[in-house]
Design an enzyme around this catalytic site. Structure first.
Site, PDB file in Angstrom:
ATOM      1  N   TYR A 102      22.723   8.841   7.566  1.00  0.00           N
ATOM      2  CA  TYR A 102      21.589   8.326   6.792  1.00  0.00           C
ATOM      3  C   TYR A 102      20.284   8.630   7.498  1.00  0.00           C
ATOM      4  O   TYR A 102      20.180   8.468   8.716  1.00  0.00           O
ATOM      5  CB  TYR A 102      21.764   6.813   6.670  1.00  0.00           C
ATOM      6  N   ASP A 151       6.913   0.746   8.734  1.00  0.00           N
ATOM      7  CA  ASP A 151       7.604   1.142   7.493  1.00  0.00           C
ATOM      8  C   ASP A 151       6.872   0.553   6.287  1.00  0.00           C
ATOM      9  O   ASP A 151       7.358  -0.369   5.643  1.00  0.00           O
ATOM     10  CB  ASP A 151       9.051   0.615   7.578  1.00  0.00           C
ATOM     11  N   ASP A 168      16.549   8.027   2.534  1.00  0.00           N
ATOM     12  CA  ASP A 168      15.686   6.972   2.002  1.00  0.00           C
ATOM     13  C   ASP A 168      14.456   7.631   1.395  1.00  0.00           C
ATOM     14  O   ASP A 168      13.619   8.189   2.112  1.00  0.00           O
ATOM     15  CB  ASP A 168      15.300   6.063   3.178  1.00  0.00           C
ATOM     16  N   ASP A 197      12.211   5.953  -0.312  1.00  0.00           N
ATOM     17  CA  ASP A 197      11.227   4.889  -0.578  1.00  0.00           C
ATOM     18  C   ASP A 197      11.004   4.737  -2.095  1.00  0.00           C
ATOM     19  O   ASP A 197      11.966   4.587  -2.826  1.00  0.00           O
ATOM     20  CB  ASP A 197       9.905   5.164   0.164  1.00  0.00           C
ATOM     21  N   HIS A 250      18.053   7.357  -2.074  1.00  0.00           N
ATOM     22  CA  HIS A 250      17.825   6.128  -2.847  1.00  0.00           C
ATOM     23  C   HIS A 250      16.337   5.938  -3.084  1.00  0.00           C
ATOM     24  O   HIS A 250      15.500   6.251  -2.243  1.00  0.00           O
ATOM     25  CB  HIS A 250      18.479   4.900  -2.214  1.00  0.00           C
ATOM     26  N   GLU A 256      13.561   3.057  -4.653  1.00  0.00           N
ATOM     27  CA  GLU A 256      13.515   1.601  -4.829  1.00  0.00           C
ATOM     28  C   GLU A 256      12.495   1.163  -5.864  1.00  0.00           C
ATOM     29  O   GLU A 256      11.584   1.930  -6.225  1.00  0.00           O
ATOM     30  CB  GLU A 256      13.249   0.939  -3.472  1.00  0.00           C
ATOM     31  N   CYS A 305       9.251  -3.176   4.268  1.00  0.00           N
ATOM     32  CA  CYS A 305      10.667  -3.244   4.605  1.00  0.00           C
ATOM     33  C   CYS A 305      11.312  -4.255   3.661  1.00  0.00           C
ATOM     34  O   CYS A 305      10.727  -5.295   3.359  1.00  0.00           O
ATOM     35  CB  CYS A 305      10.829  -3.701   6.061  1.00  0.00           C
ATOM     36  N   ARG A 362      17.754   1.530  -5.691  1.00  0.00           N
ATOM     37  CA  ARG A 362      17.706   0.343  -4.829  1.00  0.00           C
ATOM     38  C   ARG A 362      16.887  -0.727  -5.541  1.00  0.00           C
ATOM     39  O   ARG A 362      15.776  -0.440  -5.996  1.00  0.00           O
ATOM     40  CB  ARG A 362      17.083   0.711  -3.487  1.00  0.00           C
ATOM     41  N   GLU A 407      19.460  -4.666  -2.213  1.00  0.00           N
ATOM     42  CA  GLU A 407      18.704  -4.922  -0.979  1.00  0.00           C
ATOM     43  C   GLU A 407      18.546  -6.408  -0.685  1.00  0.00           C
ATOM     44  O   GLU A 407      18.224  -7.200  -1.585  1.00  0.00           O
ATOM     45  CB  GLU A 407      17.328  -4.252  -1.070  1.00  0.00           C
ATOM     46  N   ASN A 449      23.394  -3.155   2.743  1.00  0.00           N
ATOM     47  CA  ASN A 449      22.538  -2.731   3.857  1.00  0.00           C
ATOM     48  C   ASN A 449      22.685  -3.734   4.994  1.00  0.00           C
ATOM     49  O   ASN A 449      22.055  -4.789   4.983  1.00  0.00           O
ATOM     50  CB  ASN A 449      21.081  -2.659   3.362  1.00  0.00           C
TER      51      ASN A 449
END
Ligand SMILES: C[C@](O)(C(=O)O)[C@H](CC(=O)O)C(=O)O
Ligand SMILES: [Mg+2]
Length: 292
Positions: free
Chosen positions: A40, A55, A82, A84, A109, A111, A119, A154, A184, A206
Site C-alpha cells: 500500500y 496529511d 491512496d 485521497d 481508493h 474518499e 486524516c 472510502r 474508515e 484500516n
C-alpha cells in the site's frame, strides 16, 4: 498479468488479505521477500515521508505518481494507492486513474471527504454529498484502462453521520461501480459485520495505530466479513521511532554504539537488494577484462 489482476488474485486467495504500507521502494522489497502479497502507498506516507508535510490534502497527483513509480519498479507485488479525494472533479479523477494505472498501481481508493481533507482518524472531518461522491466513483470507473484496476470507495461518513448513513452511502458507491468499500474509522465487530452483511463487495478494515480502531487480529476481522486488512503506516511509525533514537543517541553519546544493535546490518541490507549477485557480476566482468 496486470497489477490489477494480481491484486484481485491475491484478494481471492486470502481471507482476509493483509495489505502493508510501504513508504518507499526498499520497504516494498522487504515486504515482498518476507512473503506479503499486497502493498500500500499511504497518502499520509507520501505527505509525511516524502515531503515532510501533514496529511491534509497538500500533496499532488504527481507527488504520489513519483512514489508509485519508484515502488512498482522495485517490487512485483500489487500496489494499492491512496488517492485521497481524487484531486478534483470528474476529469481530474479520470486522469488520476489513468496515470496511476500507467505508473503500475493495482488499484486506488477515493474518499468522500471534501478537498480540504484530514486524516480519517482525526475529528471534524467534512464530507461531500452522496451524489458528489457517486460522481467521483463513476468518473473513476469510466476512466479505467485496465478492467482489473481495483477502484475502492472510502467512506468517512461514520464519524459524522453514523453507521446506517455510512452504509447507505457505501451502497450508493457500489451501485456506481466501486469494487470494494473502505469503511474508515469504524470501531467494533458490529460495525464491520453491518458493512459486510449489507454489501456484496470486499470490505477493507484500516487497522492504523493510535487511531479510532482497535488493533484487531486479521482472523477476527475475517470472521466478521472483512476481506482486506490495511496496515498503512505501521512500518513507517516503527522506522521513525528507530531513526529518532539513533539521531538522539549520536548527538548525546558522540557515537552510535548504544543503538547499533537496533540497526539492520549491512549484510541484511544487501540481502534484500541482491547486492552480492551484482558484485559477482562486476567481479567476473573485471576478471574477463584482465584476461584479455
Ligand atoms: C489510511 C490513511 O488514509 C493513509 O493515508 O495512510 C490514513 C492513515 C492514518 O493517518 O493513520 C487515514 O486513516 O486517514
Ligand atoms: Mg490517506
Amino acid at each position: 498479468m496486470s497489477a490489477g489482476k494480481k491484486f484481485r488474485l491475491a484478494l481471492a486467495a486470502n481471507k482476509p488479505l493483509q495489505i502493508v504500507g510501504t513508504v518507499n521502494a526498499y520497504c516494498a522489497i522487504m515486504a515482498e521477500q518476507l512473503g506479503h502479497q499486497a502493498i500500500y502507498l499511504s497518502g499520509a506516507g507520501v505527505a509525511n515521508a516524502s515531503y515532510g508535510l501533514p496529511d491534509l490534502g497538500m500533496t499532488s497527483l504527481d507527488n504520489v505518481l513519483e512514489d508509485i513509480r519508484r515502488i512498482t519498479a522495485a517490487s512485483s507485488l500489487p500496489l494499492l494507492v491512496d488517492a485521497d479525494t481524487g484531486w478534483g472533479g470528474a476529469f481530474n479523477i479520470a486522469r488520476t486513474v489513468k496515470e496511476m494505472t500507467k505508473a503500475g498501481a493495482a488499484g486506488c481508493h477515493i474518499e468522500d471527504q471534501v478537498a480540504q481533507k484530514r486524516c480519517g482518524h482525526r475529528p471534524n472531518k467534512a464530507i461531500v454529498s452522496t451524489e458528489e461522491m457517486v460522481d467521483r466513483i463513476k468518473a473513476a470507473v469510466d476512466a479505467r484502462t485496465d478492467p482489473d484496476f481495483f477502484i475502492m470507495a472510502r467512506t468517512d461518513a461514520f464519524a459524522q453521520e453514523g453507521l446506517e448513513a455510512a452504509i447507505e452511502r457505501a451502497k450508493a458507491y457500489v451501485a456506481a461501480g466501486a469494487d470494494g468499500i473502505f469503511a474508515e474509522a469504524v470501531k467494533t465487530e458490529e460495525h464491520y459485520r453491518a458493512f459486510s452483511d449489507a454489501l456484496d463487495v470486499p470490505i477493507l478494515a484500516n487497522i492504523t495505530e493510535f487511531g479510532q480502531t482497535e488493533l484487531w487480529n486479521k482472523d477476527e476481522l475475517g470472521e466478521w466479513g472483512v476481506s482486506m486488512v490495511l496496515y498503512p503506516l505501521s512500518a513507517f511509525r516503527a522506522m521513525n521511532k528507530a531513526a529518532e533514537s539513533v539521531y538522539a543517541s549520536i548527538l548525546e553519546q558522540g557515537d552510535q554504539k548504544a543503538v547499533v544493535d537496533s540497526m539492520q546490518t549491512r549484510m541484511d541490507l544487501y540481502k534484500y537488494l541482491g547486492y552480492h549477485d551484482y558484485e559477482q557480476k562486476l567481479d567476473s566482468l573485471f576478471a574477463e577484462g584482465k584476461n584479455k
